[in-house]
Design a protein around this motif. Structure first.
Motif, PDB file in Angstrom:
ATOM      1  N   PHE A  78      89.983  27.060  20.260  1.00 26.72           N
ATOM      2  CA  PHE A  78      88.830  27.181  19.988  1.00 26.72           C
ATOM      3  C   PHE A  78      88.000  26.569  20.423  1.00 26.72           C
ATOM      4  O   PHE A  78      86.925  27.094  20.090  1.00 26.72           O
ATOM      5  N   CYS A  79      88.242  25.931  21.530  1.00 27.23           N
ATOM      6  CA  CYS A  79      87.484  25.095  22.447  1.00 27.23           C
ATOM      7  C   CYS A  79      87.106  25.573  23.387  1.00 27.23           C
ATOM      8  O   CYS A  79      88.258  25.596  24.387  1.00 27.23           O
ATOM      9  N   THR A  80      86.314  26.886  23.511  1.00 27.58           N
ATOM     10  CA  THR A  80      86.713  27.420  25.455  1.00 27.58           C
ATOM     11  C   THR A  80      85.007  27.271  25.856  1.00 27.58           C
ATOM     12  O   THR A  80      84.052  26.589  25.321  1.00 27.58           O
ATOM     13  N   GLU A  81      85.121  28.047  26.959  1.00 27.81           N
ATOM     14  CA  GLU A  81      83.990  28.309  27.613  1.00 27.81           C
ATOM     15  C   GLU A  81      82.709  28.827  26.494  1.00 27.81           C
ATOM     16  O   GLU A  81      81.462  28.748  26.845  1.00 27.81           O
ATOM     17  N   GLU A  82      83.136  29.494  26.445  1.00 27.14           N
ATOM     18  CA  GLU A  82      82.050  30.474  25.134  1.00 27.14           C
ATOM     19  C   GLU A  82      81.634  30.088  24.010  1.00 27.14           C
ATOM     20  O   GLU A  82      80.091  29.680  23.382  1.00 27.14           O
ATOM     21  N   SER A  83      82.316  29.547  23.272  1.00 23.05           N
ATOM     22  CA  SER A  83      82.094  28.442  22.358  1.00 23.05           C
ATOM     23  C   SER A  83      81.203  27.418  22.542  1.00 23.05           C
ATOM     24  O   SER A  83      80.748  26.786  21.208  1.00 23.05           O
ATOM     25  N   CYS A  84      81.672  26.683  23.922  1.00 20.64           N
ATOM     26  CA  CYS A  84      81.301  25.328  23.826  1.00 20.64           C
ATOM     27  C   CYS A  84      80.957  24.773  25.261  1.00 20.64           C
ATOM     28  O   CYS A  84      81.291  24.988  25.849  1.00 20.64           O
ATOM     29  N   HIS A 166      84.113  21.364  15.704  1.00 22.29           N
ATOM     30  CA  HIS A 166      85.923  22.047  15.056  1.00 22.29           C
ATOM     31  C   HIS A 166      86.245  21.978  14.539  1.00 22.29           C
ATOM     32  O   HIS A 166      87.210  21.929  13.758  1.00 22.29           O
ATOM     33  N   PHE A 167      84.965  20.733  12.870  1.00 26.33           N
ATOM     34  CA  PHE A 167      86.063  20.139  12.003  1.00 26.33           C
ATOM     35  C   PHE A 167      86.337  21.414  11.102  1.00 26.33           C
ATOM     36  O   PHE A 167      87.286  20.827  10.527  1.00 26.33           O
ATOM     37  N   PRO A 168      86.045  22.610  10.677  1.00 28.09           N
ATOM     38  CA  PRO A 168      86.234  23.480  10.291  1.00 28.09           C
ATOM     39  C   PRO A 168      87.663  23.604  10.581  1.00 28.09           C
ATOM     40  O   PRO A 168      88.236  24.172   9.887  1.00 28.09           O
ATOM     41  N   GLU A 169      87.817  23.659  12.478  1.00 27.62           N
ATOM     42  CA  GLU A 169      89.855  24.444  12.133  1.00 27.62           C
ATOM     43  C   GLU A 169      90.652  23.767  12.163  1.00 27.62           C
ATOM     44  O   GLU A 169      90.883  23.890  11.785  1.00 27.62           O
ATOM     45  N   VAL A 171      90.958  21.153  10.135  1.00 28.87           N
ATOM     46  CA  VAL A 171      90.412  21.852   8.334  1.00 28.87           C
ATOM     47  C   VAL A 171      91.579  23.108   8.305  1.00 28.87           C
ATOM     48  O   VAL A 171      92.666  22.563   7.199  1.00 28.87           O
ATOM     49  N   GLN A 172      91.386  23.868   8.555  1.00 33.30           N
ATOM     50  CA  GLN A 172      91.807  24.839   8.402  1.00 33.30           C
ATOM     51  C   GLN A 172      93.103  25.045   8.976  1.00 33.30           C
ATOM     52  O   GLN A 172      94.104  25.294   8.419  1.00 33.30           O
ATOM     53  N   LEU A 173      93.449  23.966  10.251  1.00 27.74           N
ATOM     54  CA  LEU A 173      94.970  23.910  10.489  1.00 27.74           C
ATOM     55  C   LEU A 173      96.010  22.620   9.632  1.00 27.74           C
ATOM     56  O   LEU A 173      96.586  22.414   9.754  1.00 27.74           O
ATOM     57  N   GLY A 174      94.829  21.991   8.303  1.00 27.85           N
ATOM     58  CA  GLY A 174      95.343  20.829   8.026  1.00 27.85           C
ATOM     59  C   GLY A 174      95.273  19.968   8.610  1.00 27.85           C
ATOM     60  O   GLY A 174      96.699  18.598   8.021  1.00 27.85           O
ATOM     61  N   GLU A 175      94.705  19.862  10.230  1.00 29.05           N
ATOM     62  CA  GLU A 175      94.994  17.858  10.367  1.00 29.05           C
ATOM     63  C   GLU A 175      93.950  16.878  10.298  1.00 29.05           C
ATOM     64  O   GLU A 175      93.903  15.913  10.991  1.00 29.05           O
ATOM     65  N   GLU A 176      92.964  16.944   9.170  1.00 26.95           N
ATOM     66  CA  GLU A 176      91.891  16.470   9.063  1.00 26.95           C
ATOM     67  C   GLU A 176      92.339  14.858   8.505  1.00 26.95           C
ATOM     68  O   GLU A 176      92.068  13.836   9.002  1.00 26.95           O
ATOM     69  N   ALA A 177      93.429  14.830   8.055  1.00 24.66           N
ATOM     70  CA  ALA A 177      94.342  13.713   7.570  1.00 24.66           C
ATOM     71  C   ALA A 177      94.478  12.861   8.813  1.00 24.66           C
ATOM     72  O   ALA A 177      94.386  11.677   8.791  1.00 24.66           O
ATOM     73  N   HIS A 178      94.978  13.938   9.564  1.00 16.78           N
ATOM     74  CA  HIS A 178      95.948  13.057  10.893  1.00 16.78           C
ATOM     75  C   HIS A 178      94.254  12.714  11.789  1.00 16.78           C
ATOM     76  O   HIS A 178      94.373  11.236  12.267  1.00 16.78           O
ATOM     77  N   LEU A 179      93.130  13.252  11.617  1.00 16.96           N
ATOM     78  CA  LEU A 179      92.708  13.211  12.162  1.00 16.96           C
ATOM     79  C   LEU A 179      91.515  11.713  12.002  1.00 16.96           C
ATOM     80  O   LEU A 179      91.029  10.818  12.568  1.00 16.96           O
ATOM     81  N   ASN A 180      91.089  11.965  10.859  1.00 19.98           N
ATOM     82  CA  ASN A 180      90.948  10.906  10.538  1.00 19.98           C
ATOM     83  C   ASN A 180      92.010   9.532  10.170  1.00 19.98           C
ATOM     84  O   ASN A 180      90.814   8.430  10.546  1.00 19.98           O
ATOM     85  N   THR A 181      92.880   9.451  10.189  1.00 25.70           N
ATOM     86  CA  THR A 181      93.628   7.861  10.021  1.00 25.70           C
ATOM     87  C   THR A 181      93.812   7.500  11.784  1.00 25.70           C
ATOM     88  O   THR A 181      93.211   6.477  11.818  1.00 25.70           O
TER      89      THR A 181
END
Length: 217
Positions: A78-84, A166-169, A171-181
């Motif tokens: 999701f983190c590409t030359e175009e998007s970011c 990239h927070f929406p992505e 969340v979509q991947l179900g990784e927000e708990a890991h990121l926050n911790t």
């Protein structure tokens, strides 16, 4: 091995940095992992009794490198030359890359390029035995704390970019708990030892206040 992730994900942005088994730093890493398991992050970041501060900072810096490596590895598509096209953390903060050696004058570049430069540079520092000695009895250099502060300051920018862009992505991947911790652990650690200036943390200050509000010593 990352304290928080174990072996749950093999997808990393860069190869993981391993601390050799049988070394004192490996024992320290195991201690940190066990303390983290208690769930009390304020306690987990404190310097264990009788331990060397530089060694503790070194072990944790390696672990944060591995954690961020894995977190960013999950969202690279999701983190590409175009998007970011620029390395930013929201509309107010933009980062330009310089390492003081190969790139002396800060250059404007895309987020994936910046993070590639950053992680490659950080890996080179962590692999340098004169900066991050892993053998018992080999002293840390006088500039070690400054080097660790620079690495951690730059690693923070990857968290900031992930949260802002990239927070929406996540969340979509179900990784927000890991990121926050992971981020909470990182913030408690740098706060405990004063490793990052408050102004550097500004892009995520609101989140930091929220994550640390309920915690007391």
């Amino acid at each position: 091995m990352s304290f928080l992730f174990g072996s749950r994900s093999n997808k990393t942005f860069k190869p993981k940095k391993n601390i050799p088994e049988g070394t004192h730093q490996y024992d320290l890493m195991r201690h940190a992992a066990a303390t983290l398991g208690s769930g009390n992050l304020r306690l987990a970041v404190m310097l264990p009794e009788g331990e060397d501060l530089n060694e503790w900072v070194a072990v944790n810096t390696v672990d944060f490198f591995n954690q961020i490596n894995m977190l960013y590895g999950t969202i690279t598509e999701f983190c590409t030359e175009e998007s970011c096209a620029v390395m930013s953390a929201g509309p107010k903060y933009e980062y330009h890359w310089a390492d003081g050696h190969t790139v002396k004058k800060p250059i404007k570049c895309s987020a994936p390029k910046y993070i590639d430069y950053l992680m490659t540079w950080a890996q080179d520092q962590l692999d340098d035995e004169t900066l991050f000695p892993s053998k018992i009895g080999v002293p840390f250099p006088k500039n070690f704390q400054n080097m660790a502060k620079t690495i951690l300051k730059r690693l923070f920018r990857v968290y900031a970019h992930i949260y802002h862009q990239h927070f929406p992505e996540v969340v979509q991947l179900g990784e927000e708990a890991h990121l926050n911790t992971s981020f909470k652990h990182f913030i408690f650690f740098v706060q405990e030892f004063g490793l990052i200036d408050r102004r550097e943390l500004a892009p995520l200050q609101e989140l930091i206040d929220k994550l640390t509000a309920k915690e007391t010593r």
